[in-house]
Design a protein around this motif. Structure first.
Motif, PDB file in Angstrom:
ATOM      1  N   ARG A  67      -0.068  -5.369   3.183  1.00  0.00           N
ATOM      2  CA  ARG A  67      -1.269  -6.203   3.019  1.00  0.00           C
ATOM      3  C   ARG A  67      -0.888  -7.676   3.134  1.00  0.00           C
ATOM      4  O   ARG A  67       0.285  -8.018   3.058  1.00  0.00           O
ATOM      5  CB  ARG A  67      -1.876  -5.969   1.642  1.00  0.00           C
ATOM      6  CG  ARG A  67      -2.234  -4.520   1.457  1.00  0.00           C
ATOM      7  CD  ARG A  67      -2.857  -4.297   0.120  1.00  0.00           C
ATOM      8  NE  ARG A  67      -3.193  -2.888   0.013  1.00  0.00           N
ATOM      9  CZ  ARG A  67      -3.625  -2.311  -1.076  1.00  0.00           C
ATOM     10  NH1 ARG A  67      -3.782  -3.020  -2.178  1.00  0.00           N
ATOM     11  NH2 ARG A  67      -3.894  -1.031  -1.102  1.00  0.00           N
ATOM     12  N   ASP A  84      -1.453   8.670   2.471  1.00  0.00           N
ATOM     13  CA  ASP A  84      -1.609  10.026   2.990  1.00  0.00           C
ATOM     14  C   ASP A  84      -2.266  10.882   1.913  1.00  0.00           C
ATOM     15  O   ASP A  84      -1.931  10.771   0.742  1.00  0.00           O
ATOM     16  CB  ASP A  84      -0.222  10.600   3.329  1.00  0.00           C
ATOM     17  CG  ASP A  84      -0.340  12.019   3.845  1.00  0.00           C
ATOM     18  OD1 ASP A  84      -0.572  12.179   5.049  1.00  0.00           O
ATOM     19  OD2 ASP A  84      -0.231  12.965   3.035  1.00  0.00           O
ATOM     20  N   ILE A 129       0.196  12.963  -0.317  1.00  0.00           N
ATOM     21  CA  ILE A 129       1.279  12.356  -1.109  1.00  0.00           C
ATOM     22  C   ILE A 129       0.605  11.718  -2.310  1.00  0.00           C
ATOM     23  O   ILE A 129      -0.074  10.685  -2.176  1.00  0.00           O
ATOM     24  CB  ILE A 129       2.062  11.269  -0.315  1.00  0.00           C
ATOM     25  CG1 ILE A 129       2.704  11.852   0.942  1.00  0.00           C
ATOM     26  CG2 ILE A 129       3.114  10.605  -1.204  1.00  0.00           C
ATOM     27  CD1 ILE A 129       3.991  12.611   0.743  1.00  0.00           C
ATOM     28  N   THR A 150       1.904   6.967   4.603  1.00  0.00           N
ATOM     29  CA  THR A 150       2.044   6.833   3.160  1.00  0.00           C
ATOM     30  C   THR A 150       2.664   5.472   2.804  1.00  0.00           C
ATOM     31  O   THR A 150       3.304   4.825   3.650  1.00  0.00           O
ATOM     32  CB  THR A 150       2.879   8.007   2.599  1.00  0.00           C
ATOM     33  OG1 THR A 150       2.794   7.993   1.186  1.00  0.00           O
ATOM     34  CG2 THR A 150       4.326   7.945   3.033  1.00  0.00           C
ATOM     35  N   ALA A 151       2.439   5.048   1.551  1.00  0.00           N
ATOM     36  CA  ALA A 151       2.905   3.721   1.129  1.00  0.00           C
ATOM     37  C   ALA A 151       4.405   3.547   1.373  1.00  0.00           C
ATOM     38  O   ALA A 151       4.855   2.472   1.787  1.00  0.00           O
ATOM     39  CB  ALA A 151       2.578   3.506  -0.350  1.00  0.00           C
TER      40      ALA A 151
END
Ligand code: SAH
Length: 466
Positions: free
Chosen positions: A210, A106, A109, A134-135
Motif C-alpha cells: 500500500r 488469498d 490463507i 497473499t500478504a
C-alpha cells in the motif's frame, strides 16, 4: 453463538438450477489494486453483489457497479460475525444473484474461505474460488525479501500470531507470521525458546504493497529488546533471507502522488505510485433526492449520464417510480462514455450526443460544439460525481443537478490518507481543491503541489496560500 437460519433444502437450489445464484470467493490481494487477478476483475465486473472485508480497499470495490456490502469492522464497532456473513452470502445467492465474496489476500490463507464454502455446499449453491496474492507474497516482493533463497532458505511456513495459544514455531528456514500486531514479542520469545540464534534476522512489514507501507528489520535479539509499536495489518518475517535493503526497496523509492479528483497521464511512468483520491462530497444514495428527480423528470431538459452504471441505476429508479422511457421523450440524452451509450441502447435509447474521451476538455469541446447551454441537466452518477465534468457543465451556463443513483458509504474517512507518506498532490480541478480543504486544513511544506490548470492553481492559492 448466534443462531443461523438455514433455508430448507430445496432441489431448485442445486447448482445450475434456474434462479439459483452463483458465488465467487475471491482474493483481492494485499492492497495494491493492481495485484488483483484478471479473473477476479472479470467476475467483479459482472457481480450483482460484492461482499468485501476490512482488508479490501474501498477504492478497489468502488470501480465496480454491483451492490457493495462491507462486512468488516464498522465505526460503531459492530463486527459482522462469520455466521452473519455466511447468511448474507446465502441470502443473495438464493435470490438468483451473482455474488462475489472478496477477501484480502488469498481466501484460503487465514481467510476463512473454507467455512464459507461449507455453508454454500450445505445450501447447494454453486461456487468457485479465485486465488489472490497473499500478504506474505506481496510483502516479499515489495520489500525485496525472497521467501526462499538458494543456500540460505529452502523452506518457508505461514503461521498465525493470534491467538497466542495457537502460535507455532516450525522448523523452516523462513517463517512468516500473520496477525502479529499485538503479539510480536510473544512470537519472538517462542522463536528464541525454540533455539533460534539471537542473530537471526527479523523484519516487520506493515501495510505491505500500500502507499503507506513501512518495513523495518533487525536481529531477533534487537527486536526482543525494543518496544517499537507494530500496527495492523502487519507481518513478522523471520529468516536469514531478509536483506539489508528492505527499507530502501524498489517500492519505497517510488514517489507517491495523491490524485485529487482525477487521474493525469503525466504520472504514467514507472517512478510514481498514483493514489486515487476522489474528493467526494456525497457518500450515500439519497432516496428522497432520487424520488424528487424521478417525479419531477418533466422539469429537466437534458439527461447527462456520467458512466455506464449510472444508466442502469437510473432506469431502475425510473421504473420503481412508475415511469418508463416515454417519460424521457422531451429530454436530450447525452453521455461522455461509449460504454454508457451502449448501455442506453439496451433501454432502447440512442443518445443524442456521445464523445469518446472522458477528459474534461472533451466535455467542454462537446458542450461548445453542440451548443449545450441554459439546459436543466440531470446528471446521474454512481460512486462519486465527476467534479470536473460537473464544473464544465455548470460553467457553460447550465443548471446541473447531480444525482447519486448508487453510492456507498466508505468505512474510512478520506482524511485518513496519511499525508506523511505523500510526496506530491495533483489537483484536477478547483472543486477538488475546495473539497480537499474541507478535509485537510493544511498541506505539509515538503509536499509538491501540482494543479491541472491555471484556475486550479488560483484555487490552491486561495485555499492554502498564506
Ligand atoms: N487472507 C489474507 C490474510 C488474512 S488474516 C491474506 O492472504 O493475506 C489478516 C492478516 O493478514 C493481518 O493481520 C496481517 O498479518 C496480514 N495482512 C493482510 N494484508 C496485509 C498487508 N497489506 N500488509 C501486511 N500484512 C497484511
Amino acid at each position: 453463538m448466534k443462531e443461523v437460519r438455514i433455508m430448507p433444502d430445496n432441489p431448485s437450489n442445486m447448482p445450475g438450477a434456474p434462479n439459483t445464484g452463483y458465488v465467487y470467493i475471491a482474493g483481492a490481494g494485499p492492497g495494491d489494486p493492481e495485484l488483483l487477478t484478471m479473473k477476479a476483475d472479470r467476475v467483479l465486473r459482472d457481480a450483482d453483489v460484492i461482499l468485501y472485508d476490512d482488508l479490501v480497499s474501498p477504492e478497489l470495490v468502488e470501480q465496480y457497479p454491483g451492490e457493495k456490502i462491507y462486512t468488516g469492522k464498522r465505526k460503531d464497532s459492530h463486527h459482522f460475525e462469520q455466521e452473519e456473513i455466511n447468511e448474507e452470502i446465502v441470502r443473495h445467492a438464493l435470490r438468483g444473484r451473482t455474488v462475489v465474496r472478496l477477501k484480502g489476500g488469498d481466501p484460503f490463507i487465514f481467510g476463512r474461505g473454507g467455512e464459507e464454502i461449507a455453508t454454500l455446499r450445505r445450501h447447494g449453491i454453486g461456487y468457485e474460488i479465485i486465488p489472490g496474492i497473499t500478504a506474505a507474497h506481496g510483502a516479499s516482493a515489495y520489500t525485496e525479501i525472497p521467501l526462499t533463497m538458494r543456500k540460505v532458505s529452502s523452506s518457508v511456513a505461514f503461521c498465525t500470531g493470534h491467538p497466542v495459544s495457537k502460535i507455532q514455531v516450525p522448523d523452516t528456514d523462513t517463517i512468516v507470521y500473520y496477525m502479529v500486531a499485538s503479539s510480536v514479542h510473544d512470537v519472538l520469545d517462542m522463536v528464541a525458546a525454540k533455539g533460534r540464534s539471537g542473530e537471526t534476522k527479523v523484519a516487520v512489514v506493515q501495510n505491505a504493497t500500500r502507499y503507506n507501507q513501512i518495513s523495518f528489520s533487525g536481529t531477533l535479539d534487537e527486536f526482543r529488546k525494543r518496544e517499537r509499536a507494530v500496527y495492523s495489518p502487519a507481518l513478522l518475517i523471520i529468516g536469514d533471507n531478509i536483506s539489508q535493503f528492505i527499507e530502501n526497496s524498489w517500492y519505497s523509492r517510488k514517489k507517491k502522488v495523491l490524485m485529487a479528483g482525477g487521474d493525469s497521464r503525466r504520472y504514467g511512468d514507472a517512478g510514481y505510485i498514483r493514489i486515487p483520491f476522489p474528493c467526494r462530497k456525497a457518500s450515500t444514495a439519497d432516496l428522497e433526492a432520487i424520488k424528487a428527480c424521478m417525479e419531477g423528470i418533466e422539469g429537466f431538459s437534458m439527461l447527462f449520464f456520467q458512466n455506464k452504471s449510472s444508466v442502469s441505476y437510473f432506469f431502475k429508479y425510473l421504473f420503481e417510480h412508475g415511469r418508463d422511457v416515454r417519460h424521457l421523450a422531451h429530454l436530450s440524452i447525452c453521455t461522455p462514455s461509449q460504454a454508457a451509450a451502449a448501455e442506453l441502447l439496451t433501454f432502447g435509447i440512442i443518445p443524442d450526443f456521445c464523445l469518446e474521451s472522458h477528459s474534461s476538455s472533451g466535455v467542454s469541446g462537446l458542450l461548445c460544439k453542440e451548443g449545450i447551454e441554459h439546459e436543466q441537466i440531470l446528471l446521474p452518477y454512481t460512486g462519486h460525481v465527476d467534479e470536473a465534468m460537473f464544473g464544465e457543465l455548470s460553467a457553460a451556463g447550465n443548471q446541473v443537478t447531480a444525482l447519486g443513483v448508487f453510492t456507498h458509504a466508505p468505512q474510512q474517512d478520506e482524511a485518513s490518507i496519511d499525508l506523511d507518506f505523500i510526496d506530491e498532490i495533483y489537483f484536477s480541478s478547483p472543486a477538488c481543491v475546495r473539497n480537499f480543504r474541507s478535509l485537510y486544513s493544511s498541506i505539509p511544506q515538503r509536499i509538491r503541489i501540482t494543479p491541472a490548470d491555471d484556475r486550479t492553481a488560483e484555487e490552491i492559492n486561495r485555499q492554502f496560500g498564506n
